[in-house]
Motif scaffolding. Structure first.
Motif, PDB file in Angstrom:
ATOM      1  N   SER A 192     -10.100   1.621  -0.859  1.00 13.45           N
ATOM      2  CA  SER A 192      -9.112   2.431  -0.832  1.00 13.45           C
ATOM      3  C   SER A 192      -7.788   2.108  -1.739  1.00 13.45           C
ATOM      4  CB  SER A 192      -8.562   2.923   0.496  1.00 13.45           C
ATOM      5  OG  SER A 192      -7.585   3.821   0.375  1.00 13.45           O
TER       6      SER A 192
ATOM      7  N   LYS B  38     -12.297   6.766  12.454  1.00 12.49           N
ATOM      8  CA  LYS B  38     -11.597   5.539  12.447  1.00 12.49           C
ATOM      9  C   LYS B  38     -11.476   5.277  14.121  1.00 12.49           C
ATOM     10  CE  LYS B  38      -8.676   6.017   8.399  1.00 12.49           C
ATOM     11  NZ  LYS B  38      -7.269   6.258   7.910  1.00 12.49           N
TER      12      LYS B  38
ATOM     13  N   ASP C 299     -10.466  13.641   8.002  1.00 10.95           N
ATOM     14  CA  ASP C 299     -10.036  12.349   8.800  1.00 10.95           C
ATOM     15  C   ASP C 299      -8.934  12.723   9.880  1.00 10.95           C
ATOM     16  OD1 ASP C 299      -8.702  10.116   8.946  1.00 10.95           O
ATOM     17  OD2 ASP C 299      -7.934   9.697   7.069  1.00 10.95           O
ATOM     18  N   GLU C 300      -7.791  12.999   9.393  1.00 10.93           N
ATOM     19  CA  GLU C 300      -6.812  12.961  10.586  1.00 10.93           C
ATOM     20  C   GLU C 300      -7.167  14.395  11.371  1.00 10.93           C
ATOM     21  OE1 GLU C 300      -6.154  12.496   7.359  1.00 10.93           O
ATOM     22  OE2 GLU C 300      -4.245  12.070   6.923  1.00 10.93           O
TER      23      GLU C 300
ATOM     24  N   TYR D 216      -6.286  -7.473   1.278  1.00  8.13           N
ATOM     25  CA  TYR D 216      -4.933  -7.321   1.962  1.00  8.13           C
ATOM     26  C   TYR D 216      -4.296  -8.568   2.345  1.00  8.13           C
ATOM     27  CZ  TYR D 216      -7.988  -3.593   3.384  1.00  8.13           C
ATOM     28  OH  TYR D 216      -9.101  -2.470   3.416  1.00  8.13           O
TER      29      TYR D 216
ATOM     30  N   THR E 131       1.304   5.437  -0.328  1.00  4.56           N
ATOM     31  CA  THR E 131       0.929   6.715  -0.121  1.00  4.56           C
ATOM     32  C   THR E 131       2.080   7.494  -0.554  1.00  4.56           C
ATOM     33  OG1 THR E 131       1.563   6.769   2.420  1.00  4.56           O
ATOM     34  CG2 THR E 131      -0.485   5.939   1.947  1.00  4.56           C
TER      35      THR E 131
ATOM     36  N   LYS F 133     -11.845   4.925  -3.572  1.00  5.12           N
ATOM     37  CA  LYS F 133     -11.125   5.968  -3.080  1.00  5.12           C
ATOM     38  C   LYS F 133      -9.729   6.092  -3.622  1.00  5.12           C
ATOM     39  CE  LYS F 133      -9.149   6.792   1.547  1.00  5.12           C
ATOM     40  NZ  LYS F 133      -9.623   6.957   2.873  1.00  5.12           N
TER      41      LYS F 133
ATOM     42  N   PHE G 276       0.879   2.630  12.686  1.00  6.41           N
ATOM     43  CA  PHE G 276       2.101   2.149  11.670  1.00  6.41           C
ATOM     44  C   PHE G 276       3.317   2.121  12.090  1.00  6.41           C
ATOM     45  CE2 PHE G 276      -1.274   3.956   8.589  1.00  6.41           C
ATOM     46  CZ  PHE G 276      -1.791   2.726   8.147  1.00  6.41           C
TER      47      PHE G 276
ATOM     48  N   ASP H  60     -13.970   1.913   4.325  1.00  6.87           N
ATOM     49  CA  ASP H  60     -12.848   1.538   3.607  1.00  6.87           C
ATOM     50  C   ASP H  60     -12.510   0.222   4.188  1.00  6.87           C
ATOM     51  OD1 ASP H  60     -12.045   3.478   2.207  1.00  6.87           O
ATOM     52  OD2 ASP H  60     -10.722   4.504   3.411  1.00  6.87           O
TER      53      ASP H  60
ATOM     54  N   GLY I  54     -10.239   3.032   7.248  1.00  8.47           N
ATOM     55  CA  GLY I  54      -9.347   1.804   7.620  1.00  8.47           C
ATOM     56  C   GLY I  54      -8.096   2.192   7.867  1.00  8.47           C
ATOM     57  N   MET I  55      -7.248   1.361   8.611  1.00  9.50           N
ATOM     58  CA  MET I  55      -5.983   1.435   9.047  1.00  9.50           C
ATOM     59  C   MET I  55      -5.353   0.139   8.343  1.00  9.50           C
ATOM     60  SD  MET I  55      -5.129   4.323  10.242  1.00  9.50           S
ATOM     61  CE  MET I  55      -3.590   4.251  10.885  1.00  9.50           C
ATOM     62  N   LEU I  56      -5.598  -0.568   7.369  1.00  7.64           N
ATOM     63  CA  LEU I  56      -4.991  -1.786   6.767  1.00  7.64           C
ATOM     64  C   LEU I  56      -5.196  -2.858   7.893  1.00  7.64           C
ATOM     65  CD1 LEU I  56      -1.902  -0.482   5.199  1.00  7.64           C
ATOM     66  CD2 LEU I  56      -4.010  -0.499   3.970  1.00  7.64           C
TER      67      LEU I  56
ATOM     68  N   TRP J 229       3.699   8.912  10.286  1.00  7.58           N
ATOM     69  CA  TRP J 229       3.569  10.061   9.275  1.00  7.58           C
ATOM     70  C   TRP J 229       1.758  10.204   8.920  1.00  7.58           C
ATOM     71  CZ3 TRP J 229       0.061   7.612   5.690  1.00  7.58           C
ATOM     72  CH2 TRP J 229       0.064   6.072   5.990  1.00  7.58           C
ATOM     73  N   TYR J 230       1.002   9.124   9.586  1.00  2.10           N
ATOM     74  CA  TYR J 230      -0.376   9.396   9.456  1.00  2.10           C
ATOM     75  C   TYR J 230      -0.904  10.007  10.668  1.00  2.10           C
ATOM     76  CZ  TYR J 230      -5.140   8.441   9.843  1.00  2.10           C
ATOM     77  OH  TYR J 230      -6.735   8.565  10.079  1.00  2.10           O
TER      78      TYR J 230
ATOM     79  N   PHE K 290       0.851  -1.068   0.006  1.00  3.44           N
ATOM     80  CA  PHE K 290      -0.010  -0.016   0.010  1.00  3.44           C
ATOM     81  C   PHE K 290       0.881   1.063  -0.033  1.00  3.44           C
ATOM     82  CE2 PHE K 290      -3.083   2.790   2.197  1.00  3.44           C
ATOM     83  CZ  PHE K 290      -3.938   2.911   1.275  1.00  3.44           C
TER      84      PHE K 290
ATOM     85  N   ASN L   1     -14.921  11.037   8.362  1.00  4.09           N
ATOM     86  CA  ASN L   1     -14.420   9.523   8.560  1.00  4.09           C
ATOM     87  C   ASN L   1     -14.152   9.152  10.029  1.00  4.09           C
ATOM     88  OD1 ASN L   1     -12.390   7.705   8.658  1.00  4.09           O
ATOM     89  ND2 ASN L   1     -11.377   8.178   6.690  1.00  4.09           N
TER      90      ASN L   1
HETATM   91  O1  LIG Z   1      -7.802   0.393   5.451  1.00  2.00           O
HETATM   92  C1  LIG Z   1      -7.763   0.498   4.135  1.00  2.00           C
HETATM   93  O2  LIG Z   1      -7.995   0.019   3.352  1.00  2.00           O
HETATM   94  C2  LIG Z   1      -7.641   2.109   4.010  1.00  2.00           C
HETATM   95  C3  LIG Z   1      -6.337   2.691   4.176  1.00  2.00           C
HETATM   96  C4  LIG Z   1      -6.322   3.974   3.747  1.00  2.00           C
HETATM   97  O3  LIG Z   1      -6.789   4.699   2.843  1.00  2.00           O
HETATM   98  C5  LIG Z   1      -5.483   4.726   4.497  1.00  2.00           C
HETATM   99  C6  LIG Z   1      -4.988   4.241   6.003  1.00  2.00           C
HETATM  100  C7  LIG Z   1      -3.923   4.946   6.589  1.00  2.00           C
HETATM  101  C8  LIG Z   1      -3.696   6.316   6.060  1.00  2.00           C
HETATM  102  C9  LIG Z   1      -3.861   6.844   4.676  1.00  2.00           C
HETATM  103  O4  LIG Z   1      -3.040   6.372   3.753  1.00  2.00           O
HETATM  104  C10 LIG Z   1      -5.359   6.151   4.396  1.00  2.00           C
HETATM  105  C11 LIG Z   1      -6.246   7.236   4.920  1.00  2.00           C
HETATM  106  O5  LIG Z   1      -5.813   8.158   5.208  1.00  2.00           O
HETATM  107  O6  LIG Z   1      -7.586   6.853   4.958  1.00  2.00           O
END
Ligand SMILES: O=C(O)CCC(=O)C1=CC=C[C@@H](O)[C@@H]1C(=O)O
Ligand SMILES: [Mg+2]
Length: 368
Positions: free
Chosen positions: A136, A263, A239-240, A323, A21, A162, A51, A316, A291-293, A55-56, A19, A261
């Motif tokens: 996503s 999370k 989001d953030e 995954y 970004t 997305k 993570f 997401d 989502g956060m993977l 960065w997020y 994944f 959004n």
């Molecule tokens: O869990 C998923 O499939 C979504 C992942 C995703 O889009 C994101 C996960 C974490 C940080 C970002 O890159 C992004 C987001 O911002 O939502």
């Protein structure tokens, strides 16, 4: 309930497709699996979604573990809890560190749902039997590869797609997608890559019938988001910027967004996620689950939360096989025609596969 034992496992899972970004690529997902036991032997599961690099949000897997070990577990262990809502109140004196808080709070919610013989969705107040989901897509090397991937996702039935944008990879990218898929429910996520100086570029995105633009501006800038929203037709989704009920309240009051959004990790747990959901419902702000993977445990928590009524937009939470070669739960999360069935059995509704978890474990520690 009283938690008598908590096991924290650091696991590493190979991803089917890395994944990417604008900040880098995740090829293997590392996460913490939280196993909490109460005095009657009921086990609840949580997942720490941070993570390995900040960065997020500012949290990392290591800071999450530090917070759990040195603060959150000692605060929670052996303490009497009547309802999971008490956990976020207990953690309130600890600033931020939302993903750390959410990881163990999620395990408490799972135990509570089992004690009260409800599914986690029911325990949260969610009545939906199925949820609509989207997908996503990370940054792809070429537009052709992106379009090929989108085609696969559309064929798979996902309800919306997305894609990531950043300066220099925005208007033309979206135009190419729109030309190829005129009717696709499409949104873009900028992960804070723009400033108000880019307003003319962002305004051009209004031409493409996007469902929303996610987090175009800085994480802490709901004032500029409000200025931008006044000049855009497309709803801004934050989001953030939203890490709590109060963040959401202020953003709504200022008019910084039309959509949020949610999370679970970013807002510090299920209790806070539900409060934000309820607030948004009152203000007619639709929400969706980000989502956060996540591995299977986090995914199960997302599904339960999305069963709440105001999650009216596809989230997401894609299926496990999107995954993972192998997820850590049985059955895996499956998507049919863009829907995931909300489990009706008690707790998170999936069984954690201990053998798989152990195979992926790098290190673990038991706390009593
Ligand atoms: O869990 C998923 O499939 C979504 C992942 C995703 O889009 C994101 C996960 C974490 C940080 C970002 O890159 C992004 C987001 O911002 O939502
Ligand atoms: Mg985002």
């Amino acid at each position: 309930m009283k938690l008598t034992e908590i096991v924290v496992r650091h696991i590493k899972m190979p991803m089917k497709a890395p994944f990417t970004t604008s900040f880098g690529t995740i090829a293997d997902k590392e996460l913490l699996v939280i196993e909490a036991k109460d005095q009657s032997g009921i086990i609840g599961w949580g997942e720490a979604v941070a993570f390995t690099a900040p960065w997020y949000t500012e949290e990392t897997l290591k800071t999450t573990w530090h917070m759990l070990e040195d603060f959150l577990i000692p605060m929670l262990c052996q303490r009497d809890i009547n309802h999971p809502d008490e956990v976020s109140a207990l953690f309130a004196p600890i600033r931020r560190n939302c993903m750390a808080k959410a990881s163990i709070e999620g395990a408490v919610w799972d135990i509570y749902a089992q004690q009260t013989k409800q599914s986690l969705a029911q325990a949260l107040g969610g009545a939906k039997r199925q949820i609509e989901v989207g997908v996503s897509v990370g940054i792809q090397p070429t537009i052709e590869q992106l379009l090929t991937l989108l085609k696969q996702h559309i064929q798979h039935g996902y309800k919306r797609v997305k894609v990531k944008i950043k300066p220099g990879q925005d208007v033309e990218l979206v135009r190419a997608i729109r030309t190829a898929f005129p009717k696709l429910p499409l949104m873009v996520d900028a992960n804070s890559a723009y400033t108000l100086a880019d307003i003319e570029v962002l305004k051009q995105l209004d031409d493409f019938d996007l469902l929303m633009i996610e987090q175009p501006l800085a994480v802490d800038d709901i004032v500029d988001h409000a200025k931008l929203q006044r000049q855009l037709q497309t709803p801004i989704c934050l989001d953030e910027s939203i890490t709590s009920y109060d963040d959401a309240r202020r953003a709504i009051e200022l008019g910084s967004c039309g959509i949020i959004n949610i999370k679970i990790g970013r807002v510090g747990g299920l209790t806070e996620a539900k409060r934000i959901h309820d607030l948004c419902q009152t203000h007619h702000i639709p929400v969706w689950c980000g989502g956060m993977l996540e591995a299977g445990i986090g995914r199960a928590h997302n599904i339960a939360l999305t069963a709440l009524a105001n999650f009216t937009l596809p989230g997401d939470t894609a299926g496990s096989s999107h995954y993972w070669y192998e997820d850590i739960i049985t059955p895996e999360v499956t998507v049919e025609n863009g829907y995931i069935a909300v489990p009706q059995s008690v707790g998170i509704g999936y069984t954690v596969n201990r053998e798989t978890v152990e195979r992926f474990t790098i290190s673990q520690k038991v706390y009593q």
